[in-house]
Design an enzyme around this catalytic site. Structure first.
Site, PDB file in Angstrom:
ATOM      1  N   GLU A 277       0.885  -1.168   0.000  1.00  0.00           N
ATOM      2  CA  GLU A 277       0.000   0.000   0.000  1.00  0.00           C
ATOM      3  C   GLU A 277       0.917   1.210   0.000  1.00  0.00           C
ATOM      4  OE1 GLU A 277      -1.553   3.116   0.679  1.00  0.00           O
ATOM      5  OE2 GLU A 277      -1.883   2.549   2.760  1.00  0.00           O
ATOM      6  N   GLU A 491      -6.088  -3.937   1.386  1.00  0.00           N
ATOM      7  CA  GLU A 491      -6.313  -4.023   2.824  1.00  0.00           C
ATOM      8  C   GLU A 491      -7.823  -3.982   3.038  1.00  0.00           C
ATOM      9  OE1 GLU A 491      -3.467  -4.067   4.808  1.00  0.00           O
ATOM     10  OE2 GLU A 491      -2.290  -2.247   4.489  1.00  0.00           O
TER      11      GLU A 491
END
Length: 517
Positions: A277, A491
């Site tokens: 991320e 996520e």
């Protein structure tokens, strides 16, 4: 047993605290206990060769000296995780869920305590820190519910034979966190990993190392096996050791693009799975038919949460030319009204940036923008609070830049601070072309009252997380992640189960073997 994290100069029973009368206050907290954690307890490193100072952003004072983990400590933590994995992976989903729900309950009971320490270590406002703790709790609750639903598939084959699939855990997973959401990221990475039957070694940012160990203690108190969730402190060297460790099956990283590339390269040596991320330079498109009040509030939320230190921030604000003057007038007025100061005060809406070097970097971007022709409509300057104890803190006034063009540094590069760059556009086609003109694709947003346009624009935005008539909303039930160089994997949400498990196929023959030999 949970240890007290810090020594307070003024200690009062937590149950008696009100919002105005809290345990912690800026400049009064000293961290005296070890911040590494494995085998179910805090660990003080023997023969420490290297320490680094950790600073309190609100005051600039040293909060503690961080003991950095080397190969010996990393091996110990991974071995503890490997041992815990053997027991945890054999538990049923319901058994794992029971422990995770208990961890969530403890977090809820300790919400204020955790939020206060997050503020001390990170510098964000207490209001935001509470929201972060809530997000962490909700994430653990969500994946506790998912744990008992993990299942494979039955496939009927000719002749009565069949096959089935098993969704199995990976083993020891590594989480590497960022400094902007220390406690929340630790939960976002650990919750799906643990729900799927894995164990984890987590490395927080060395800038904000304090609250992740609180989560480790909470898991332990909730009944998790010793070694299930471990904390190793350190910087690049410690991260390298984790990525190269032969007993690590997966690495999940939140941080910058350059570091993400290095992690991906290191993990490729052992063909380890990765979730990345990474950064963003996200566009926010505001059309002339938008509700002005909501558009302005959306732009503020897209730029100034956590002092602008949010990877998904919509820092390229494209405003249709017809409504640009009134948008600028209102967004500047609202930005000037943001209260800056002691992040532990209820009235504060913008606290301190995370470090002195980072503050200087962000201020440098504002100066560069001015040199390149952008107009500083407000802010972009160092801020010195009146309270003497805060004068060494890392504060600046939130900044709105006008007259920006696509070729300016402030528009092309991720600043990661409270700096909004406003650009104008004429047509939908032009806005989309310019919005997608970036190597990054983490998030994007659109404000419009035309529902057809909203969905049409979102379809063509090259970003992983898109918002219509809002911004920076991240419910844990919804996947979060980017396109292009903003990362790999997701996520949160159900899809994350696929990133923390591996599929096994089993073929069952119900007849005789049909052999060619």
């Amino acid at each position: 047993m949970l240890q007290k994290l810090v020594l307070f100069r003024f200690l009062r029973p937590a149950a008696l605290l009100s919002a105005a009368l809290r345990c912690a206050s800026s400049g009064t907290v000293d961290v005296k206990v070890p911040l590494n954690f494995w085998c179910g307890d805090r660990v003080k490193i023997k023969d420490v060769s290297t320490t680094e100072p950790v600073y309190e952003p609100a005051t600039g004072r040293v909060l503690c000296e961080l003991e950095l983990c080397g190969s010996v400590e990393v091996n110990q933590a991974v071995q503890a995780a490997q041992s815990a994995y053997q027991a945890w992976s054999r538990m049923s989903g319901m058994e794992r869920a029971h422990i995770m729900i208990e961890a969530a309950r403890i977090i809820e009971n300790r919400r204020e305590d955790i939020a206060e320490i997050e503020v001390v270590n990170n510098g964000k406002s207490i209001t935001e820190a509470r929201m972060d703790v809530d997000s962490a709790r909700l994430c653990i609750e969500y994946y506790a519910g998912v744990a008992s639903t993990l299942a494979g598939q039955h496939i009927q084959l000719p002749g009565g034979s069949f096959a089935y699939t098993r969704r199995e855990p990976l083993g020891v997973c590594v989480g590497i966190g960022a400094w902007n959401y220390p406690f929340q990221i630790a939960a976002w990475k650990s919750a799906p990993a643990l729900a799927c039957g894995n164990s984890m070694v987590f490395k927080p940012s060395p800038v904000t190392p304090v609250t992740a160990v609180m989560l480790a203690e909470i898991y332990a108190k909730a009944g998790a096996p010793e070694g299930l969730f471990n904390i190793v402190q350190g910087g690049q060297e410690t991260g390298n050791l984790l990525c190269h460790h032969p007993d690590v099956a997966k690495v999940s990283f939140t941080g910058s693009v350059p570091t993400g590339k290095k992690i991906m390269e290191m993990c490729s040596k052992g063909v380890k799975q990765v979730t990345l991320e990474l950064g963003g330079k996200s566009p926010l498109l505001i059309f002339e038919d938008s509700d002005l009040g909501n558009a302005v509030k959306g732009a503020l939320m897209a730029n100034f949460l956590s002092q602008g230190q949010v990877c998904s921030n919509g820092t390229r604000v494209f405003v249709q030319r017809q409504m640009l003057p009134e948008f600028l007038e209102e967004v500047v007025r609202r930005t000037k009204d943001i209260e800056i100061g002691d992040p532990l005060l209820e009235s504060t809406r913008m606290g301190a940036l995370v470090s002195r070097p980072h503050l200087d970097r962000v201020l440098g971007y504002v100066e560069q923008a001015r040199k390149e022709g952008a107009k500083v409509l407000c802010g972009g300057e160092p801020f010195v609070p009146l309270d003497p104890k805060l004068r060494g803190g890392y504060y600046m006034t939130p900044c709105v830049l006008g007259d920006c063009t696509d070729d300016m540094t402030c528009v092309k590069e991720e600043i990661f601070g409270p700096v909004m760059s406003v650009l104008s556009f004429e047509t939908e086609e032009e806005a989309l072309l310019r919005a997608n003109n970036s190597a990054l694709g983490l998030a994007a947003g659109v404000f419009t009252s035309d529902v057809k346009r909203a969905h049409r624009v979102v379809e063509h935005l090259k970003a992983g997380s898109c918002f219509i008539n809002n911004y920076n909303i991240t419910p844990v039930e919804v996947p979060f992640g980017g396109f292009k160089m903003s990362g790999i994997g997701r996520e949160n949400g159900q899809v994350t189960v696929e990133h923390y498990t591996q599929m096994k196929t089993v073929f069952v023959e119900m007849g005789d073997v049909d052999s060619l030999f």
